[in-house]
Motif scaffolding. Structure first.
Motif, PDB file in Angstrom:
ATOM      1  N   GLY A 133     104.443  75.055 -40.622  1.00  0.00           N
ATOM      2  CA  GLY A 133     103.570  74.029 -40.345  1.00  0.00           C
ATOM      3  C   GLY A 133     104.037  72.991 -39.258  1.00  0.00           C
ATOM      4  O   GLY A 133     103.302  72.600 -38.451  1.00  0.00           O
ATOM      5  N   ASP A 134     105.408  73.027 -39.069  1.00  0.00           N
ATOM      6  CA  ASP A 134     106.061  72.098 -38.128  1.00  0.00           C
ATOM      7  C   ASP A 134     105.397  72.485 -36.507  1.00  0.00           C
ATOM      8  O   ASP A 134     105.254  71.472 -35.886  1.00  0.00           O
ATOM      9  CB  ASP A 134     107.896  72.248 -37.917  1.00  0.00           C
ATOM     10  CG  ASP A 134     108.347  71.767 -39.240  1.00  0.00           C
ATOM     11  OD1 ASP A 134     107.508  71.278 -40.204  1.00  0.00           O
ATOM     12  OD2 ASP A 134     109.459  71.401 -39.371  1.00  0.00           O
ATOM     13  N   GLY A 135     105.369  73.664 -36.396  1.00  0.00           N
ATOM     14  CA  GLY A 135     104.966  74.115 -35.023  1.00  0.00           C
ATOM     15  C   GLY A 135     103.405  73.642 -34.859  1.00  0.00           C
ATOM     16  O   GLY A 135     103.071  73.259 -33.610  1.00  0.00           O
ATOM     17  N   LEU A 136     102.747  73.860 -35.790  1.00  0.00           N
ATOM     18  CA  LEU A 136     101.299  73.238 -35.764  1.00  0.00           C
ATOM     19  C   LEU A 136     101.265  71.842 -35.398  1.00  0.00           C
ATOM     20  O   LEU A 136     100.356  71.500 -34.632  1.00  0.00           O
ATOM     21  CB  LEU A 136     100.589  73.507 -37.205  1.00  0.00           C
ATOM     22  CG  LEU A 136      99.016  73.673 -37.128  1.00  0.00           C
ATOM     23  CD1 LEU A 136      98.388  74.462 -36.141  1.00  0.00           C
ATOM     24  CD2 LEU A 136      98.819  73.884 -38.679  1.00  0.00           C
ATOM     25  N   MET A 137     102.165  70.856 -35.908  1.00  0.00           N
ATOM     26  CA  MET A 137     102.118  69.642 -35.815  1.00  0.00           C
ATOM     27  C   MET A 137     102.458  69.364 -34.160  1.00  0.00           C
ATOM     28  O   MET A 137     102.259  68.360 -33.404  1.00  0.00           O
ATOM     29  CB  MET A 137     103.192  68.982 -36.627  1.00  0.00           C
ATOM     30  CG  MET A 137     102.547  68.916 -38.137  1.00  0.00           C
ATOM     31  SD  MET A 137     103.542  67.884 -39.173  1.00  0.00           S
ATOM     32  CE  MET A 137     103.659  68.679 -40.518  1.00  0.00           C
ATOM     33  N   THR A 138     103.491  70.360 -33.813  1.00  0.00           N
ATOM     34  CA  THR A 138     103.930  69.990 -32.507  1.00  0.00           C
ATOM     35  C   THR A 138     102.908  70.342 -31.486  1.00  0.00           C
ATOM     36  O   THR A 138     102.545  69.803 -30.645  1.00  0.00           O
ATOM     37  CB  THR A 138     105.104  70.886 -32.122  1.00  0.00           C
ATOM     38  OG1 THR A 138     106.248  70.906 -33.154  1.00  0.00           O
ATOM     39  CG2 THR A 138     105.952  70.708 -30.602  1.00  0.00           C
ATOM     40  N   LEU A 139     101.917  71.357 -31.746  1.00  0.00           N
ATOM     41  CA  LEU A 139     100.820  71.680 -31.069  1.00  0.00           C
ATOM     42  C   LEU A 139     100.033  70.700 -30.968  1.00  0.00           C
ATOM     43  O   LEU A 139      99.285  70.316 -29.842  1.00  0.00           O
ATOM     44  CB  LEU A 139     100.319  73.016 -31.633  1.00  0.00           C
ATOM     45  CG  LEU A 139      98.917  73.368 -30.804  1.00  0.00           C
ATOM     46  CD1 LEU A 139      99.432  73.936 -29.350  1.00  0.00           C
ATOM     47  CD2 LEU A 139      98.282  74.592 -31.581  1.00  0.00           C
ATOM     48  N   CYS A 140      99.653  69.936 -32.080  1.00  0.00           N
ATOM     49  CA  CYS A 140      99.057  68.813 -32.313  1.00  0.00           C
ATOM     50  C   CYS A 140      99.340  67.672 -31.218  1.00  0.00           C
ATOM     51  O   CYS A 140      98.550  67.191 -30.358  1.00  0.00           O
ATOM     52  CB  CYS A 140      98.959  68.199 -33.504  1.00  0.00           C
ATOM     53  SG  CYS A 140      97.673  66.884 -33.981  1.00  0.00           S
ATOM     54  N   TYR A 141     100.531  67.628 -31.240  1.00  0.00           N
ATOM     55  CA  TYR A 141     101.041  66.396 -30.358  1.00  0.00           C
ATOM     56  C   TYR A 141     100.649  66.738 -28.921  1.00  0.00           C
ATOM     57  O   TYR A 141     100.266  65.828 -28.168  1.00  0.00           O
ATOM     58  CB  TYR A 141     102.542  66.174 -30.626  1.00  0.00           C
ATOM     59  CG  TYR A 141     103.407  65.336 -29.344  1.00  0.00           C
ATOM     60  CD1 TYR A 141     103.229  63.946 -29.775  1.00  0.00           C
ATOM     61  CD2 TYR A 141     103.808  66.115 -28.348  1.00  0.00           C
ATOM     62  CE1 TYR A 141     103.916  62.991 -28.695  1.00  0.00           C
ATOM     63  CE2 TYR A 141     104.410  64.980 -27.641  1.00  0.00           C
ATOM     64  CZ  TYR A 141     104.595  63.827 -27.797  1.00  0.00           C
ATOM     65  OH  TYR A 141     104.902  63.008 -26.666  1.00  0.00           O
ATOM     66  N   LYS A 142     101.036  67.840 -28.373  1.00  0.00           N
ATOM     67  CA  LYS A 142     100.766  68.380 -27.163  1.00  0.00           C
ATOM     68  C   LYS A 142      99.563  68.325 -26.789  1.00  0.00           C
ATOM     69  O   LYS A 142      98.959  67.975 -25.716  1.00  0.00           O
ATOM     70  CB  LYS A 142     101.271  69.974 -27.066  1.00  0.00           C
ATOM     71  CG  LYS A 142     102.836  70.179 -26.921  1.00  0.00           C
ATOM     72  CD  LYS A 142     103.033  71.498 -26.898  1.00  0.00           C
ATOM     73  CE  LYS A 142     104.513  71.783 -26.903  1.00  0.00           C
ATOM     74  NZ  LYS A 142     104.611  73.384 -26.742  1.00  0.00           N
ATOM     75  N   LEU A 143      98.494  68.660 -27.666  1.00  0.00           N
ATOM     76  CA  LEU A 143      96.897  68.684 -27.483  1.00  0.00           C
ATOM     77  C   LEU A 143      96.561  66.994 -27.413  1.00  0.00           C
ATOM     78  O   LEU A 143      95.693  66.974 -26.484  1.00  0.00           O
ATOM     79  CB  LEU A 143      96.353  69.251 -28.301  1.00  0.00           C
ATOM     80  CG  LEU A 143      95.997  70.975 -28.214  1.00  0.00           C
ATOM     81  CD1 LEU A 143      95.463  71.497 -29.487  1.00  0.00           C
ATOM     82  CD2 LEU A 143      95.079  71.201 -27.235  1.00  0.00           C
ATOM     83  N   SER A 144      96.963  66.324 -28.128  1.00  0.00           N
ATOM     84  CA  SER A 144      96.711  64.923 -28.133  1.00  0.00           C
ATOM     85  C   SER A 144      97.164  64.267 -27.008  1.00  0.00           C
ATOM     86  O   SER A 144      96.384  63.643 -26.169  1.00  0.00           O
ATOM     87  CB  SER A 144      97.455  64.175 -29.479  1.00  0.00           C
ATOM     88  OG  SER A 144      97.134  64.907 -30.544  1.00  0.00           O
ATOM     89  N   GLN A 162      97.727  65.797 -24.024  1.00  0.00           N
ATOM     90  CA  GLN A 162      96.769  66.310 -23.205  1.00  0.00           C
ATOM     91  C   GLN A 162      95.486  65.328 -22.848  1.00  0.00           C
ATOM     92  O   GLN A 162      94.996  65.124 -21.815  1.00  0.00           O
ATOM     93  CB  GLN A 162      96.686  67.746 -22.965  1.00  0.00           C
ATOM     94  CG  GLN A 162      96.092  68.363 -21.897  1.00  0.00           C
ATOM     95  CD  GLN A 162      95.560  69.710 -22.025  1.00  0.00           C
ATOM     96  OE1 GLN A 162      94.705  69.887 -22.831  1.00  0.00           O
ATOM     97  NE2 GLN A 162      95.994  70.839 -21.383  1.00  0.00           N
ATOM     98  N   GLN A 163      94.919  65.174 -23.971  1.00  0.00           N
ATOM     99  CA  GLN A 163      93.648  64.642 -24.262  1.00  0.00           C
ATOM    100  C   GLN A 163      93.914  63.237 -23.673  1.00  0.00           C
ATOM    101  O   GLN A 163      92.809  62.483 -23.019  1.00  0.00           O
ATOM    102  CB  GLN A 163      93.341  64.421 -25.609  1.00  0.00           C
ATOM    103  CG  GLN A 163      91.835  64.566 -25.915  1.00  0.00           C
ATOM    104  CD  GLN A 163      91.450  65.027 -27.242  1.00  0.00           C
ATOM    105  OE1 GLN A 163      92.055  63.871 -28.019  1.00  0.00           O
ATOM    106  NE2 GLN A 163      90.667  65.793 -27.724  1.00  0.00           N
ATOM    107  N   ASN A 164      95.055  62.622 -23.811  1.00  0.00           N
ATOM    108  CA  ASN A 164      95.268  60.944 -23.413  1.00  0.00           C
ATOM    109  C   ASN A 164      95.387  60.856 -22.180  1.00  0.00           C
ATOM    110  O   ASN A 164      95.557  59.850 -21.510  1.00  0.00           O
ATOM    111  CB  ASN A 164      96.346  60.445 -24.440  1.00  0.00           C
ATOM    112  CG  ASN A 164      96.008  60.318 -25.797  1.00  0.00           C
ATOM    113  OD1 ASN A 164      94.576  60.202 -25.995  1.00  0.00           O
ATOM    114  ND2 ASN A 164      96.901  59.985 -26.692  1.00  0.00           N
TER     115      ASN A 164
END
Lengths: 214, 214
Positions: free
Chosen positions: B198-209, B211-213
């Motif tokens: 799940g840690d990798g999934l949270m890192t992906l979430c950070y990167k996507l967020s 990019q969105q910002n």
């Protein structure tokens, strides 16, 4: 959204989920505040490492008081963007896809798994965690209707290359990639997090070899 | 065994499997030598990062020549200790255990998977990659007879605590731990590599967020 230091290194970001796990356990045990020293002891770090990591995000701790556990927990979740619910599809419902779909809680981690696809007709209609497996020729139509932003790739290398080009053209921006295909070479704008399970096994091998030699 | 700098940081060690993947691909394409600049471009690193990482292990590259690909590949394998074949058992043959047993090549990574155990009687006798699943009340006897040194834990948290104590008492020294149970608290001498998918999934979430910002 609060503003943080824009130069947070990705290695600090990668450590945050671990902080989150420890803070969640503390929170569930009713702990309200903790010193950096005490948190360090639990996490096997030094207090100074913890202060360095968390100082990137502004001042959560108060000198002589320590960290407020629920506040720090919430702040780290915000920093990671876990309040999002990025619509996500998974491609590949073999053992690995099943393990990921059944055991991971996407919603707490910023994602909302809304579709699962596989090329195997025998799996069509089966449900994993309440989500129906669809045939992979339905991906394009599904993306048009639901506009997912992220994809979990649980397919072999050979399938990944063509699949990624399609998914990017359907609007997928982020990949959680369990294949060893290097997505960013052909798609430099894609946001990718690669999972190479075997790497951890090699690190374990190193540690065991070291122990044997010492 | 060649002698290397004893102070190699674990973060350098963790990067070596990635070097190995790239070097293997080069080797398979018949490439004999490569400059740090060229290797850096392929890996998305700087030449100076690569020289820093590989300098810990002595001088593999020659100024003006670059690295000899097959030699560097073999040296990294030696450093990681992948020439070992640590006898290994897996506990838990659910989706995750299956995915790991079916898709990972243990033998190239320093390990030899010799037994798989599950508490589910319906799985008894089934074979995964040629290895028979046994009931978990057979673990002790199996360990007495075969002396495995490592265990892959694909069990839920609740089961992990009691299981680890038993496994340590049966002689297991290294754990590849997919549960979130923190083994080293009760067993500080155990060599552990934790997998928190799940840690990798949270890192992906950070990167996507991010990019969105942006």
């Amino acid at each position: 959204m609060p503003r943080y230091d824009d130069n947070i290194s990705i290695s600090v970001i990668r450590r945050l989920p671990r902080y989150l796990r420890f803070l969640e356990a503390l929170k569930n045990n009713g702990v309200i505040k903790i010193s950096s020293k005490e948190l360090a002891a639990r996490m096997g770090l030094t207090a100074s490492q913890i202060r360095q990591d968390l100082n990137c995000f502004g001042e959560f701790g108060q000198q002589g008081y320590g960290y407020n556990v629920p506040t720090l927990y919430d702040e780290i979740k915000k920093i990671l963007g876990l309040n999002h619910a990025f619509k996500t599809i998974m491609i590949g419902a073999g053992n690995l896809g099943r393990a990921v779909a059944m055991h991971l809680y996407f919603e707490g981690k910023g994602f909302d798994l809304i579709g699962i696809f596989d090329k195997n007709k025998e799996l069509e209609g089966e449900k994993l965690n309440g989500i129906e497996i669809m045939l992979d020729d339905k991906i394009e139509q599904f993306c048009k209707e639901h506009s997912p932003e992220a994809a979990v790739l649980c397919v072999p290398n050979e399938a990944a290359e063509m699949l990624c080009s399609k998914l990017v053209s359907y609007g997928i921006k982020g990949f959680w990639n369990f294949s060893h295909y290097d997505i960013t070479v052909a798609h430099p704008d894609a946001v990718v997090e690669n999972v190479h399970l075997g790497d951890g096994l090699m690190t374990l091998c190193y540690k065991l070899s070291e122990q044997q030699n010492s």
